[in-house]
Enzyme design. Structure first.
Site, short mmCIF file in Angstrom:
data_model
loop_
_atom_site.label_atom_id
_atom_site.label_comp_id
_atom_site.label_asym_id
_atom_site.label_seq_id
_atom_site.Cartn_x
_atom_site.Cartn_y
_atom_site.Cartn_z
N TYR A 43 7.93 2.67 -7.33
CA TYR A 43 7.20 1.41 -7.53
C TYR A 43 6.82 1.21 -9.00
CZ TYR A 43 6.96 1.51 -2.42
OH TYR A 43 7.27 1.55 -1.09
N GLU A 98 0.87 -1.18 0.00
CA GLU A 98 0.00 0.00 0.00
C GLU A 98 0.90 1.22 0.00
OE1 GLU A 98 -2.29 -3.30 1.59
OE2 GLU A 98 -0.53 -2.37 2.48
#
Length: 153
Positions: free
Chosen positions: A121, A109
């Protein structure tokens, strides 16, 4: 130890004795940091808890839990002085490599407001698979979490 090796970051198993240093970084870089108890619980649960050191100094750390063919990156942090110098990418590569040993995908998350982490990411190949509404504490209420996944196999 040679001068060359002093400049090479290395991964080590996090220990209870590392938590003072870990908490200094955690409290310095987050408005809503993990508690010492969160780290202690992760160590006791047998999660993959690793530190990233350079010349003996703590640069960062990660915590990965696993089960049912999935790994979950719970925390990946780099000290503010060492951010944007490749350590986050290197540490994420290490976390994914360890997770790959027992999982088919790595989940995490991230706050929508954390653009630098999202960029890291995305570069690494994570893709958004969902949203957790009101997941994070925030200064004025709660903030959603973007759920990202990286195939490992």
């Amino acid at each position: 130890m040679s001068a060359v090796l002093k400049d090479v970051p290395y991964l080590a198993t996090m220990r209870e004795a590392d938590l003072d240093e870990v908490m200094k970084i955690e409290n310095a870089i987050y408005t809503h940091p993990w508690t010492r108890g969160n780290f202690s619980d992760s160590l006791q649960a047998g999660y993959l808890c690793r530190t990233w050191r350079l010349g003996g100094h703590l640069v960062g750390y990660f915590i990965v839990s696993g089960g049912a063919g999935e790994a979950h990156l719970l925390n990946l942090s780099i000290s503010s002085a060492c951010q944007r110098s490749g350590h986050g990418s290197a540490l994420l590569r290490e976390a994914a490599g360890l997770a790959r040993l027992s999982a088919d995908k790595l989940l995490l998350e991230v706050r929508p407001s954390n653009q630098p982490a999202q960029a890291l990411y995305r570069r690494f190949g994570f893709r958004k698979i969902g949203v957790r509404r009101g997941y994070y504490p925030a200064h004025s209420g709660r903030e959603d979490a973007l759920v990202l996944a990286l195939p490992l196999k």
